[in-house]
Design an enzyme around this catalytic site. Structure first.
Site, mmCIF file in Angstrom:
data_model
loop_
_atom_site.group_PDB
_atom_site.id
_atom_site.type_symbol
_atom_site.label_atom_id
_atom_site.label_comp_id
_atom_site.label_asym_id
_atom_site.label_seq_id
_atom_site.Cartn_x
_atom_site.Cartn_y
_atom_site.Cartn_z
ATOM 1 N N LYS A 11 0.829 -1.201 0.000
ATOM 2 C CA LYS A 11 0.000 0.000 0.000
ATOM 3 C C LYS A 11 0.874 1.265 0.000
ATOM 4 O O LYS A 11 2.094 1.192 0.192
ATOM 5 C CB LYS A 11 -0.933 -0.057 1.215
ATOM 6 C CG LYS A 11 -1.977 -1.189 1.109
ATOM 7 C CD LYS A 11 -2.908 -1.211 2.331
ATOM 8 C CE LYS A 11 -4.028 -2.214 2.155
ATOM 9 N NZ LYS A 11 -4.956 -2.215 3.336
ATOM 10 N N TYR A 51 -12.622 -2.822 -3.095
ATOM 11 C CA TYR A 51 -13.168 -2.706 -1.740
ATOM 12 C C TYR A 51 -14.694 -2.604 -1.730
ATOM 13 O O TYR A 51 -15.276 -2.051 -0.793
ATOM 14 C CB TYR A 51 -12.540 -1.505 -1.034
ATOM 15 C CG TYR A 51 -11.080 -1.735 -0.648
ATOM 16 C CD1 TYR A 51 -10.726 -2.788 0.198
ATOM 17 C CD2 TYR A 51 -10.070 -0.907 -1.105
ATOM 18 C CE1 TYR A 51 -9.396 -3.003 0.555
ATOM 19 C CE2 TYR A 51 -8.736 -1.113 -0.750
ATOM 20 C CZ TYR A 51 -8.414 -2.161 0.082
ATOM 21 O OH TYR A 51 -7.108 -2.379 0.449
ATOM 22 N N PHE A 59 -15.324 3.751 7.530
ATOM 23 C CA PHE A 59 -13.952 3.995 7.082
ATOM 24 C C PHE A 59 -13.799 3.954 5.563
ATOM 25 O O PHE A 59 -12.695 4.144 5.051
ATOM 26 C CB PHE A 59 -13.000 2.978 7.723
ATOM 27 C CG PHE A 59 -13.298 1.531 7.408
ATOM 28 C CD1 PHE A 59 -12.835 0.949 6.233
ATOM 29 C CD2 PHE A 59 -14.030 0.747 8.290
ATOM 30 C CE1 PHE A 59 -13.097 -0.383 5.933
ATOM 31 C CE2 PHE A 59 -14.298 -0.592 7.995
ATOM 32 C CZ PHE A 59 -13.831 -1.158 6.813
ATOM 33 N N THR A 93 -5.222 -7.467 10.571
ATOM 34 C CA THR A 93 -5.583 -6.232 9.855
ATOM 35 C C THR A 93 -5.095 -4.992 10.589
ATOM 36 O O THR A 93 -4.601 -4.052 9.969
ATOM 37 C CB THR A 93 -7.114 -6.160 9.687
ATOM 38 O OG1 THR A 93 -7.549 -7.326 8.978
ATOM 39 C CG2 THR A 93 -7.533 -4.920 8.932
ATOM 40 N N ASN A 114 -2.000 0.243 6.910
ATOM 41 C CA ASN A 114 -1.574 -1.096 7.345
ATOM 42 C C ASN A 114 -0.739 -1.848 6.307
ATOM 43 O O ASN A 114 -0.745 -3.066 6.263
ATOM 44 C CB ASN A 114 -2.770 -1.898 7.850
ATOM 45 C CG ASN A 114 -3.780 -2.186 6.772
ATOM 46 O OD1 ASN A 114 -3.674 -1.684 5.649
ATOM 47 N ND2 ASN A 114 -4.759 -3.019 7.083
ATOM 48 N N HIS A 117 -1.994 -5.264 1.300
ATOM 49 C CA HIS A 117 -3.279 -5.928 1.046
ATOM 50 C C HIS A 117 -3.026 -7.358 0.606
ATOM 51 O O HIS A 117 -2.046 -7.630 -0.085
ATOM 52 C CB HIS A 117 -4.033 -5.200 -0.081
ATOM 53 C CG HIS A 117 -5.193 -5.987 -0.608
ATOM 54 N ND1 HIS A 117 -6.424 -5.990 0.017
ATOM 55 C CD2 HIS A 117 -5.305 -6.849 -1.658
ATOM 56 C CE1 HIS A 117 -7.245 -6.811 -0.647
ATOM 57 N NE2 HIS A 117 -6.587 -7.339 -1.666
ATOM 58 N N GLU A 128 -9.812 -10.030 -7.785
ATOM 59 C CA GLU A 128 -8.888 -8.909 -7.604
ATOM 60 C C GLU A 128 -7.792 -8.900 -8.679
ATOM 61 O O GLU A 128 -7.389 -7.833 -9.155
ATOM 62 C CB GLU A 128 -8.284 -8.965 -6.191
ATOM 63 C CG GLU A 128 -9.342 -8.706 -5.117
ATOM 64 C CD GLU A 128 -8.872 -8.982 -3.698
ATOM 65 O OE1 GLU A 128 -7.686 -9.333 -3.494
ATOM 66 O OE2 GLU A 128 -9.701 -8.852 -2.777
HETATM 67 P P1 IDP Z 1 -7.873 -7.056 5.454
HETATM 68 O O1 IDP Z 1 -7.113 -6.013 4.666
HETATM 69 O O2 IDP Z 1 -7.027 -7.638 6.557
HETATM 70 O O3 IDP Z 1 -8.495 -8.125 4.578
HETATM 71 P P2 IDP Z 1 -10.524 -5.917 5.754
HETATM 72 O O4 IDP Z 1 -11.420 -6.088 6.939
HETATM 73 O O5 IDP Z 1 -10.900 -6.605 4.485
HETATM 74 O O6 IDP Z 1 -9.044 -6.295 6.215
HETATM 75 O O7 IDP Z 1 -10.443 -4.357 5.488
HETATM 76 C C1 IDP Z 1 -9.869 -3.877 4.279
HETATM 77 C C2 IDP Z 1 -9.005 -2.683 4.586
HETATM 78 O O8 IDP Z 1 -9.824 -1.611 5.046
HETATM 79 C C3 IDP Z 1 -7.983 -2.865 5.706
HETATM 80 O O9 IDP Z 1 -6.799 -3.502 5.271
HETATM 81 C C4 IDP Z 1 -7.745 -1.442 6.146
HETATM 82 O O10 IDP Z 1 -6.863 -0.774 5.219
HETATM 83 C C5 IDP Z 1 -9.126 -0.835 5.994
HETATM 84 N N1 IDP Z 1 -9.879 -0.876 7.248
HETATM 85 C C6 IDP Z 1 -10.605 -1.891 7.748
HETATM 86 N N2 IDP Z 1 -11.180 -1.590 8.913
HETATM 87 C C7 IDP Z 1 -10.813 -0.313 9.164
HETATM 88 C C8 IDP Z 1 -11.087 0.617 10.244
HETATM 89 O O11 IDP Z 1 -11.799 0.305 11.201
HETATM 90 N N3 IDP Z 1 -10.519 1.843 10.144
HETATM 91 C C9 IDP Z 1 -9.736 2.221 9.090
HETATM 92 N N4 IDP Z 1 -9.460 1.400 8.062
HETATM 93 C C10 IDP Z 1 -9.977 0.152 8.103
HETATM 94 MG MG MG Z 2 -10.046 -8.037 3.269
#
Ligand code: IDP
Ligand code: MG
Length: 135
Positions: A11, A51, A59, A93, A114, A117, A128
């Site tokens: 990212k 997404y 978010f 995550t 984070n 992805h 994807e």
């Molecule tokens: P993942 O990336 O581990 O699969 P997901 O739940 O699919 O996690 O969420 C996708 C992305 O959305 C996360 O990697 C993160 O960048 C963002 N995200 C998810 N939950 C939050 C949140 O509560 N606050 C801010 N960003 C979030």
């Molecule tokens: Mg995910």
């Protein structure tokens, strides 16, 4: 044997903070293969397609802004159990909860940035890879 393909993406924070080399090294070290790799921006269309499951969440707008904020490294990674193995290398995550030794645990601090992805299933990976590299 379960040879799989998965979609991974370093990212914008991971690229900006100079972690491309170390992340790629971890993927290669575990024995997975980087089949395709491209440095570039994520378009708004690609971001929304990737997404879609999060549309409407609190978010979501911030997530789209973040993922389109600077260059990323788009990758197709393949190998035995590639989807689960990449999720293991990535860590939880939320970097605050990701274990030390994982990519998110070592290179991130907050959920907003984070680092990486990774597809959560073989089906997500196929979708994807189509979004980012075409059919
Ligand atoms: P993942 O990336 O581990 O699969 P997901 O739940 O699919 O996690 O969420 C996708 C992305 O959305 C996360 O990697 C993160 O960048 C963002 N995200 C998810 N939950 C939050 C949140 O509560 N606050 C801010 N960003 C979030
Ligand atoms: Mg995910």
């Amino acid at each position: 044997m379960a040879i799989e393909k998965t979609y991974n993406m370093i990212k914008p924070d991971g690229v900006r903070n100079g972690h491309i080399g170390e992340i790629i090294a971890r993927i290669e070290r575990v024995g997975l293969t980087i089949e395709r790799m491209e440095l570039g921006m994520v378009s708004a269309e690609e971001a929304k397609a990737n997404y879609a499951e999060h549309e409407g969440k609190s978010f979501y707008d911030g997530l789209i802004a973040y993922i389109t904020s600077g260059p990323v490294v788009k990758m197709v990674v393949s190998g035995e159990n590639a989807v689960a193995t990449m999720r293991k290398l990535m860590g939880a995550t939320n970097p605050a909860e990701a274990a030390p030794g994982t990519i998110r645990g070592d290179f991130g601090l907050t959920m907003d940035e984070n680092v990486i992805h990774g597809s959560d299933s073989v089906e997500s990976a196929e979708r994807e890879i189509g979004v980012f590299f075409g059919a």
